[in-house]
Structure formats: C-alpha cells, structure tokens
Design a protein around this motif. Structure first.
Motif, PDB file in Angstrom:
ATOM      1  N   ARG A 102       0.843  -1.185   0.000  1.00  0.00           N
ATOM      2  CA  ARG A 102       0.000   0.000   0.000  1.00  0.00           C
ATOM      3  C   ARG A 102       0.883   1.242   0.000  1.00  0.00           C
ATOM      4  NH1 ARG A 102      -4.156   0.290   4.776  1.00  0.00           N
ATOM      5  NH2 ARG A 102      -4.164   2.391   3.884  1.00  0.00           N
ATOM      6  N   VAL A 103       0.281   2.373  -0.336  1.00  0.00           N
ATOM      7  CA  VAL A 103       0.985   3.656  -0.283  1.00  0.00           C
ATOM      8  C   VAL A 103       0.505   4.407   0.956  1.00  0.00           C
ATOM      9  CG1 VAL A 103       1.432   5.837  -1.456  1.00  0.00           C
ATOM     10  CG2 VAL A 103       1.183   3.736  -2.792  1.00  0.00           C
ATOM     11  N   PHE A 104       1.465   4.895   1.753  1.00  0.00           N
ATOM     12  CA  PHE A 104       1.146   5.680   2.944  1.00  0.00           C
ATOM     13  C   PHE A 104       1.728   7.077   2.780  1.00  0.00           C
ATOM     14  CE2 PHE A 104       1.437   1.257   4.343  1.00  0.00           C
ATOM     15  CZ  PHE A 104       0.235   1.099   5.036  1.00  0.00           C
ATOM     16  N   ASP A 105       0.948   8.071   3.142  1.00  0.00           N
ATOM     17  CA  ASP A 105       1.429   9.457   3.160  1.00  0.00           C
ATOM     18  C   ASP A 105       1.619   9.865   4.617  1.00  0.00           C
ATOM     19  OD1 ASP A 105       1.526  10.139   0.383  1.00  0.00           O
ATOM     20  OD2 ASP A 105      -0.661  10.067   0.383  1.00  0.00           O
ATOM     21  N   GLN A 106       2.878  10.148   4.978  1.00  0.00           N
ATOM     22  CA  GLN A 106       3.210  10.488   6.353  1.00  0.00           C
ATOM     23  C   GLN A 106       3.870  11.863   6.384  1.00  0.00           C
ATOM     24  OE1 GLN A 106       5.390   6.511   6.593  1.00  0.00           O
ATOM     25  NE2 GLN A 106       4.747   6.787   8.711  1.00  0.00           N
ATOM     26  N   ASN A 107       3.151  12.842   6.903  1.00  0.00           N
ATOM     27  CA  ASN A 107       3.698  14.186   7.057  1.00  0.00           C
ATOM     28  C   ASN A 107       4.301  14.718   5.752  1.00  0.00           C
ATOM     29  OD1 ASN A 107       3.090  14.146   9.868  1.00  0.00           O
ATOM     30  ND2 ASN A 107       4.943  12.932  10.216  1.00  0.00           N
ATOM     31  N   GLY A 108       3.617  14.454   4.654  1.00  0.00           N
ATOM     32  CA  GLY A 108       4.083  14.941   3.362  1.00  0.00           C
ATOM     33  C   GLY A 108       5.072  14.031   2.664  1.00  0.00           C
ATOM     34  N   TYR A 109       5.431  12.906   3.280  1.00  0.00           N
ATOM     35  CA  TYR A 109       6.349  11.953   2.665  1.00  0.00           C
ATOM     36  C   TYR A 109       5.593  10.683   2.295  1.00  0.00           C
ATOM     37  CZ  TYR A 109      10.072  14.915   4.503  1.00  0.00           C
ATOM     38  OH  TYR A 109      10.887  15.976   4.783  1.00  0.00           O
ATOM     39  N   ARG A 110       6.015  10.067   1.211  1.00  0.00           N
ATOM     40  CA  ARG A 110       5.354   8.857   0.725  1.00  0.00           C
ATOM     41  C   ARG A 110       6.171   7.632   1.103  1.00  0.00           C
ATOM     42  NH1 ARG A 110       2.422   8.555  -5.014  1.00  0.00           N
ATOM     43  NH2 ARG A 110       1.079   9.856  -3.742  1.00  0.00           N
ATOM     44  N   SER A 111       5.485   6.599   1.598  1.00  0.00           N
ATOM     45  CA  SER A 111       6.149   5.340   1.920  1.00  0.00           C
ATOM     46  C   SER A 111       5.277   4.182   1.445  1.00  0.00           C
ATOM     47  CB  SER A 111       6.433   5.232   3.424  1.00  0.00           C
ATOM     48  OG  SER A 111       5.228   5.243   4.164  1.00  0.00           O
ATOM     49  N   TYR A 112       5.861   2.973   1.451  1.00  0.00           N
ATOM     50  CA  TYR A 112       5.189   1.800   0.899  1.00  0.00           C
ATOM     51  C   TYR A 112       5.270   0.658   1.910  1.00  0.00           C
ATOM     52  CZ  TYR A 112       6.376   4.695  -3.107  1.00  0.00           C
ATOM     53  OH  TYR A 112       6.534   5.767  -3.950  1.00  0.00           O
ATOM     54  N   GLY A 113       4.127  -0.001   2.149  1.00  0.00           N
ATOM     55  CA  GLY A 113       4.172  -1.071   3.136  1.00  0.00           C
ATOM     56  C   GLY A 113       2.856  -1.796   3.296  1.00  0.00           C
ATOM     57  N   TYR A 114       2.680  -2.397   4.479  1.00  0.00           N
ATOM     58  CA  TYR A 114       1.573  -3.305   4.748  1.00  0.00           C
ATOM     59  C   TYR A 114       0.998  -3.000   6.120  1.00  0.00           C
ATOM     60  CZ  TYR A 114       4.455  -5.567   1.224  1.00  0.00           C
ATOM     61  OH  TYR A 114       5.219  -5.818   0.109  1.00  0.00           O
ATOM     62  N   GLU A 115      -0.318  -2.869   6.189  1.00  0.00           N
ATOM     63  CA  GLU A 115      -0.977  -2.542   7.447  1.00  0.00           C
ATOM     64  C   GLU A 115      -1.614  -3.787   8.056  1.00  0.00           C
ATOM     65  OE1 GLU A 115      -3.421   1.268   9.010  1.00  0.00           O
ATOM     66  OE2 GLU A 115      -4.325   0.221   7.300  1.00  0.00           O
ATOM     67  N   ASP A 116      -1.476  -3.939   9.367  1.00  0.00           N
ATOM     68  CA  ASP A 116      -2.108  -5.000  10.171  1.00  0.00           C
ATOM     69  C   ASP A 116      -1.495  -6.383   9.959  1.00  0.00           C
ATOM     70  OD1 ASP A 116      -3.783  -2.998  11.093  1.00  0.00           O
ATOM     71  OD2 ASP A 116      -5.470  -3.592   9.820  1.00  0.00           O
TER      72      ASP A 116
END
Length: 280
Positions: A102-116
């Motif tokens: 998935r794509v996550f947006d954290q404080n204006g930065y983009r990251s890629y990973g898996y939730e749960d």
C-alpha cells in the motif's frame, strides 16, 4: 549496538538448537518480539513443494491494529526491512517474493508497506531435498503508526514432507510484481541532467494505464546514490517519473549506467517491474 547484536545471536543459537530437536515433530514454531513490540505474532507458513522441487513457504507477521511495516523499498519516510536466514539448517537459499504494498502518506512523505498483516512468500531451496529444512529468521523491521519504532523479531519453522497449498500464500503471490512487458511496457527512456549536489533523473515508460494511483518507484541496485523527491505523472501513453539523485559525497560527479536503473510501476490494481532504459 554490538551488545544487542551478540545477545540476539545467542538467542538465535538457542532457538536453533531447540528447532533442530523438533525436526522429528509435525507443525511449525513461531516467535514473538518484545512485550512492547507492535508485532503481535510472527510465524512461518509451511506451504508446499513446487514442481521444480523448491518450497513455497511464507513469513506471516500480524501487527497491532492500525500499525504498518514496510516493503523492500520503504520510501522516503520508511525503514528498510532486513531479513537474515543465515542460521537456518539444510537451507541453500531463501528468496522473498514481495506482494504489492500500500501507499502511505506520512507528514508529506510517501512510503510503501503493509498494514495489520504481512504475508511474505518465501521460495526456499534445500541443500539436501531428502531432508527436512529448519528455517530460522532474524528480522529487523520498522513498524509505524503515528510514530515509528524498530522491531527485532525471531521466527522459526520446520519444512518437511510435500506440504499443501495455502490460499494465503497464493493470494500474496497473485499480487507480486510481474514483468513490465506483460503489463504492456514497450519502451523506457531516461535522461540525466546535472543539478546542484547531484542530478535530476527523468524516466519515461511507454505503458498503458495500469489503474488508479499510478506510481513509479525508482531504484539503483548496488549503487550508493540516494533517490529523493520522486514524483510520477501520466502524459498520454507515457508514465513519467522524476527524481533527484544524490551522490555519497558532495564533490562526486553523478555517473549512472542506464542498464542498472530499475523501476516498479505500482497502482491500486497491479504491480510490474523492469530494469534498464535507453537515452532520451
């Protein structure tokens, strides 16, 4: 840092001894991290023996609800995972096959990973196919919610017999990256323009629309250069990515072999991978 490393290696040795004794038993073993570790459970899914004789197993991580961990390329705000299978027995190689993140947006930065939850298929090759394999992993990963923490987890399992197909593993494999040509990629060009402390890299991929939220993730395997400020947009038949390259030392000129430039095209529906581009 050295003390922590030695302590973990000692724990791995103890776990390996116990695992070796269990080779005559059925089932798998799992290990958890620290009490304050957001990784709730870690286990090996034993999977099945493939037609070519390798084993298709998987690492399964269950996280505290709302927490996520990272893909092999974590993005600008993530922490790259490190997986060490070196203490395993009767194992020649372990190749992870990463599912679509998935794509996550954290404080204006983009990251890629898996939730749960993360189910990471593992293609395991035995040294002696006639004997069971003791798979022992030491994992160093980043786990994030509103804050990020490092997590060290050990996991172990026994792979024996033919096993049986697991729908969880098959489902993860279905989302793994496919070759770019299979996704319709016909051409990729790149252009490097010197700027400031490095260079600007622009990659153009001739590729049909891949679905919503298309994103190109650039990488330079084996290179010390950092990739920053990456963005992606579409221009008709071309998907365009632009990023800044930063050399390890400010005075060093940027020189990149275009054949080594790799890129993953990620969308909500699929993921494809390709390497190499021509001048353009």
């Amino acid at each position: 840092m050295t003390v922590m490393y030695r302590t973990r290696r000692a724990a791995l040795g103890t776990a390996l001894s116990a695992l070796a004794l269990s080779l005559g038993l059925s089932g798998t073993a799992s290990a958890q991290g620290r009490v304050d570790n957001p990784v709730v459970e870690a286990e090996i899914l034993p999977g099945w023996t493939t037609q070519n004789g390798t084993r298709m197993a998987a690492l399964r991580l269950i996280l505290t609800p709302g927490w996520h961990t990272y893909w092999r390329i974590p993005g600008e705000a993530g922490i790259a995972p490190r997986l060490d299978w070196g203490q395993s027995q009767n194992v020649a190689s372990v190749v992870p096959i990463w599912p679509r993140p998935r794509v996550f947006d954290q404080n204006g930065y983009r990251s890629y990973g898996y939730e749960d939850e993360l189910i990471l298929p593992l293609q395991v090759t035995a040294q002696d196919p006639g004997r069971p394999m003791a798979l022992l992993g030491a994992l160093s990963i980043g786990v994030c919610n509103e804050t990020c923490v490092p997590a060290d987890v050990t996991v172990q399992g026994v792979l024996r017999g033919p096993g049986e197909r697991d729908r969880r593993i098959s489902g993860a494999l279905d989302t793994a990256a496919q070759p770019g040509a299979r996704a319709g990629l016909t051409r990729a060009t790149c252009r490097l323009v010197p700027e400031g402390r490095g260079a600007e890299l622009t990659l153009r991929a001739t590729l049909p629309p891949q679905g919503r939220a298309e994103d190109i993730i650039l990488e330079l395997p084996g290179s010390p250069y950092r990739i920053t400020e990456s963005r992606t947009w579409r221009e008709g038949d071309e998907l365009v990515a632009q990023a800044s390259l930063r050399p390890p030392r400010r005075s060093e000129a940027v020189g990149i072999d275009r054949s080594t430039i790799a890129f993953t095209v990620l969308s909500e529906g699929r993921m494809s991978w390709s390497q190499g581009c021509t001048g353009g």
